[in-house]
Every structure is written in C-alpha cells, then in structure tokens.
Design a protein around this motif. Structure first.
Motif, PDB file in Angstrom:
ATOM      1  N   UNK A 119      13.736  10.730  -0.610  1.00  0.00           N
ATOM      2  CA  UNK A 119      14.441  10.877   0.650  1.00  0.00           C
ATOM      3  C   UNK A 119      15.958  10.872   0.475  1.00  0.00           C
ATOM      4  N   UNK A 120      16.498   9.948  -0.316  1.00  0.00           N
ATOM      5  CA  UNK A 120      17.952   9.818  -0.383  1.00  0.00           C
ATOM      6  C   UNK A 120      18.623  11.103  -0.869  1.00  0.00           C
ATOM      7  N   UNK A 151       7.927  15.877   9.073  1.00  0.00           N
ATOM      8  CA  UNK A 151       7.566  15.367   7.758  1.00  0.00           C
ATOM      9  C   UNK A 151       6.070  15.543   7.521  1.00  0.00           C
ATOM     10  N   UNK A 152       5.697  15.629   6.237  1.00  0.00           N
ATOM     11  CA  UNK A 152       4.296  15.862   5.876  1.00  0.00           C
ATOM     12  C   UNK A 152       3.519  14.547   5.822  1.00  0.00           C
ATOM     13  N   UNK A 161       8.879   5.097  11.023  1.00  0.00           N
ATOM     14  CA  UNK A 161       8.578   5.184   9.595  1.00  0.00           C
ATOM     15  C   UNK A 161       7.272   5.930   9.378  1.00  0.00           C
ATOM     16  N   UNK A 162       7.059   6.401   8.153  1.00  0.00           N
ATOM     17  CA  UNK A 162       5.775   7.005   7.805  1.00  0.00           C
ATOM     18  C   UNK A 162       4.682   5.954   7.989  1.00  0.00           C
ATOM     19  N   UNK A 163       3.627   6.318   8.732  1.00  0.00           N
ATOM     20  CA  UNK A 163       2.618   5.345   9.124  1.00  0.00           C
ATOM     21  C   UNK A 163       1.672   4.970   7.987  1.00  0.00           C
ATOM     22  N   UNK A 167       1.479   9.099   1.167  1.00  0.00           N
ATOM     23  CA  UNK A 167       1.379  10.523   1.486  1.00  0.00           C
ATOM     24  C   UNK A 167       2.673  11.270   1.157  1.00  0.00           C
ATOM     25  N   UNK A 168       3.820  10.572   1.270  1.00  0.00           N
ATOM     26  CA  UNK A 168       5.110  11.099   0.806  1.00  0.00           C
ATOM     27  C   UNK A 168       5.795   9.932   0.094  1.00  0.00           C
ATOM     28  N   UNK A 169       5.453   9.741  -1.169  1.00  0.00           N
ATOM     29  CA  UNK A 169       5.825   8.510  -1.868  1.00  0.00           C
ATOM     30  C   UNK A 169       7.325   8.250  -1.906  1.00  0.00           C
TER      31      UNK A 169
END
Length: 429
Positions: A119-120, A151-152, A161-163, A167-169
C-alpha cells in the motif's frame, strides 16, 4: 402550492426542481431535455427554463445533438463544477480515471502491479499519477472534489479497513482512505472492487434498469457485487457478495483466505494457470482466453469447466438473493460464450425453478473499465452536487476526517450526511 400565506413556496418549489434536474444529470450523465423531463417528471417547459438559467449560471452546459433524426439539446454538468478521480487497485493492475462531474472521463491510465505490491509505495505512486493526469488537462488537485477507490477485498464499513486479512497482503490493516487523504488533501471513499463494478454496470452498462442484479467479476480472484432494489448491498461487515470464498469442496485445496475448497481455488487465475503445467512461465488468464479463441482444445475445456463451477455457485447466490440479471465481467468474461454457455447450463440445472425462469446471464458492457468507472460514479455520489453557481469560494485544504466536510464550492458539497458516510468506506451508492 403557492398562496398569500406562503409566499416562499414558489421559490422553494423552483429550487427543488433545480436540484432534481442536477441530481438526474449527476446520476445518469448527459441527457437531452426531453430525457430530463421523462426522468424528473417535470414538464418540458419547466426543464427548458431551468436548463437555460443554470447554463447561464455556469452549473450546466448545453450542446446541440439529435435523437432519432430530430434536433435536441444535450445537457451535462459544466466542467467548472469540478473533477473526480476513480481508482481501481486489483491484484495485478492499477487503473486511474480522471473525470468531470458529468461522468466524462478526461484521461485514464493503467499500470501493471507486482505480485506482492504494498500500500505505501502504490499510494505514493497514485498521488504522482493523479497530479500528472490533472496537469495534463490544465488543472490541479484543488479542482478534485472526491476520490473513489476500489480494492480487491471486502471493506469493513465500520473501520474502512480490509475485512478479511490475506486477500491483499500488502494492504492489510492500512486505512487507505485516511492515507490517501493525507497525501492528496482531498476526500477519499473506499469500497470493494466488485461493488463498484456492479455500480458501474447498473448505471452505465449491462444492468441498466434492472433493480435486482448481480455482477460477477472473474479475474485473478472471484467476487460479486449485489444490486438490491437499485442500491449496492454490502452486508453487515462488508463481505456480501464474496462468492469466490464460497466452499464447493470441503476436501479441496487450501485457499488464500485460509479455508478449503473455495470457488476461487477452482476458477481463480492461479487455479486455471495450474492446468497448464508444461509452461515455462505462469499462464495468465488473457493467454488462456487467446488460446481458446485460437481453437486450443485444452484451453477451451478449462474455460468450460470454470463456467460450470461458476454456474453452480451462482445457483446458490440466485436462490438466496434472486437477481433478475447476472452480469459477468473481469478478464475471463472475454471468453464470451465459451464461458457463459456452460455457466448458464449449470445455473439452470442447479437453481430453484420459478415461473419467471432463471436469471439472465450476460457479459458486461464496460469490460475491464467497470470497476474504475464505478469508482468515478461512487466519488460523484459522495461529492454531492446541488444547484447553484460554482465559484472560487474558500475551500478547506486539510484532510477530511469523518464528519468534517471536504472541498466546498458554492453549489458543491461532499455528501457526508450520517446515513451516507458513517465510516471511511462509505455506504451511499
């Protein structure tokens, strides 16, 4: 109704009619005056008068056009109303679109992503890309009203946040909206890619006019976006539509989500590539589709098998939420009937029969752009646009935490009412 006791009612009615027209164009894009009258229920004369007034005020723009051989006036939001950005971050691809408030994409870019992107670094690259795109059309970030991000992975509406971790490490635990707002100093709203693909196809593509629909994205992973009563349905924790992690085989392979035998382990990109062990490099979905179109029997069989697995999973989805139409998108959808025909057959065989039959299954009309166009629409929806004259009125320039309005132009305010934005993910559609 006007009366001596209520002298302001006529003015209020006219203001409501202005807002109705602007809302219609915001949601549907360019419309003729005749189409505006049909959508809003206003008389043609009322529409014509308000369009002239708002065009003079710089809110709307008009151009001559034709419909069915007859002259017409095409109405859009004026470019001066501001810009929005749509961003789609998938597992292996980044796509960005800069558009005006009238849904017109001005510039669009697509970049490949490394397998384990983080992400960064990617958010830093996104900022530079958006700045470059804005400069290419002669403007700057101060003209951007909002940014929509897909986002995937499912997005928790309570935290943004990603739940589901894994899935997107490289993005787990990252508050993407806050991070991007800090960099861009513009309001940012994040959602799952399939939800935004569903929004795009519902507003602009193959699900137009279908208030009960499902969008299936089959690419590196598998996900679905649900349209229920004309709105995107996200569920209590943002995981609605995660059909790719529906268990089809309890003794199957371990999925990246940690469970066994998920649909994705049967039809995801890695699963399909594994069907071609003789390749020196990993086969991509696009390669499989190209081979199948060229007549390769193995590739055609792999795609047909994937269609059957998808049909079984969609039968369960159909029995649960009863969509009238299923729109199939993502890279594998480019296989057309090689995928859709066995999918329909399995769906018909496994779904609960009703008098109205099974859902229509069609290929998406927006292709690989469905998600980024949905992100554009999402940004427009949350940067709520109202009738009024745009100006260079003072704008706040800091990041916009929950409950604090973003850029304010006379007539343009972010739609941050509690029912629409109780969190960083946003719930309006």
């Amino acid at each position: 109704m006007s009366s001596p006791r209520n002298p302001g009612s006529q003015s209020s009615l006219r203001e409501a009619n202005r807002a109705r027209i602007v809302d219609a164009i915001t949601h549907h894009g360019a419309l003729t005056q005749v189409e505006l009258a049909a959508v809003t229920g206003l008389s043609p004369a009322t529409v014509s008068n308000i369009v002239k007034e708002q065009a003079a005020a710089g809110v709307l723009a008009t151009t001559p056009t034709s419909r069915s051989g007859r002259r017409a006036v095409r109405v859009t939001l004026a470019r001066e109303m501001g810009l929005v950005v749509g961003l789609h971050v998938s597992n292996r691809q980044l796509r960005v679109a800069l558009a005006d408030a009238g849904h017109q994409v001005l510039v669009e870019r697509m970049l490949p992503l490394a397998r384990d992107h983080r992400a960064d670094s990617e958010l830093d690259r996104v900022v530079l890309l958006i700045q470059d795109m804005a400069e290419s059309v002669g403007t700057g970030l101060d003209e951007v009203l909002a940014v929509g991000v897909g986002l995937a992975a499912p997005i928790d509406p309570g935290t943004g946040l990603i739940a589901t971790r894994g899935l997107m490490r490289g993005w787990d635990g990252v508050p993407v909206a806050d991070e991007l707002e800090t960099r861009l100093r513009r309001p940012v709203f994040v959602d799952n890619e399939a939800n935004l693909g569903a929004l795009g196809e519902y507003r602009m593509g193959a699900a137009q006019g279908v208030r009960q629909a499902a969008y299936l994205r089959v690419s590196h992973g598998v996900g679905a976006g649900l349209i229920i009563d004309g709105r995107v349905y996200r569920g209590g924790s943002g995981k609605a539509g995660e059909i790719g992690h529906l268990t089809l085989d309890e003794q199957g392979q371990v999925c990246r989500c940690g469970n066994r035998g998920c649909l994705e382990t049967l039809v995801g990109a890695a699963a399909l590539a594994a069907k071609f062990p003789g390749s020196h490099t990993q086969v991509k979905l696009r390669d499989i589709v190209l081979r199948a179109n060229a007549g390769d029997a193995a590739a055609r069989r792999v795609i047909a098998d994937a269609g059957r697995h998808l049909g079984v999973a969609l039968a369960g989805l159909s029995n649960l939420v009863d969509p009238h139409r299923i729109v199939v998108g993502g890279e594998l959808a480019e296989a057309d009937e090689m995928l859709l025909s066995p999918l329909r057959h399995a769906l018909e065989r496994s779904t609960l029969a009703t008098a109205s039959g099974v859902p229509d299954v069609v290929k998406g009309e927006l292709g690989e752009r469905a998600e980024v166009l949905g992100a554009v629409l999402y940004a427009i929806d949350l940067a709520h646009i109202t009738a009024g004259r745009p100006s260079d009125a003072a704008r706040t320039t800091g990041p916009y935490p929950m409950g604090i309005a973003g850029p304010r132009i006379s007539g343009i305010v972010p739609d941050l009412a509690p029912e629409n934005a109780p969190d960083r993910g946003g719930l309006a559609s």
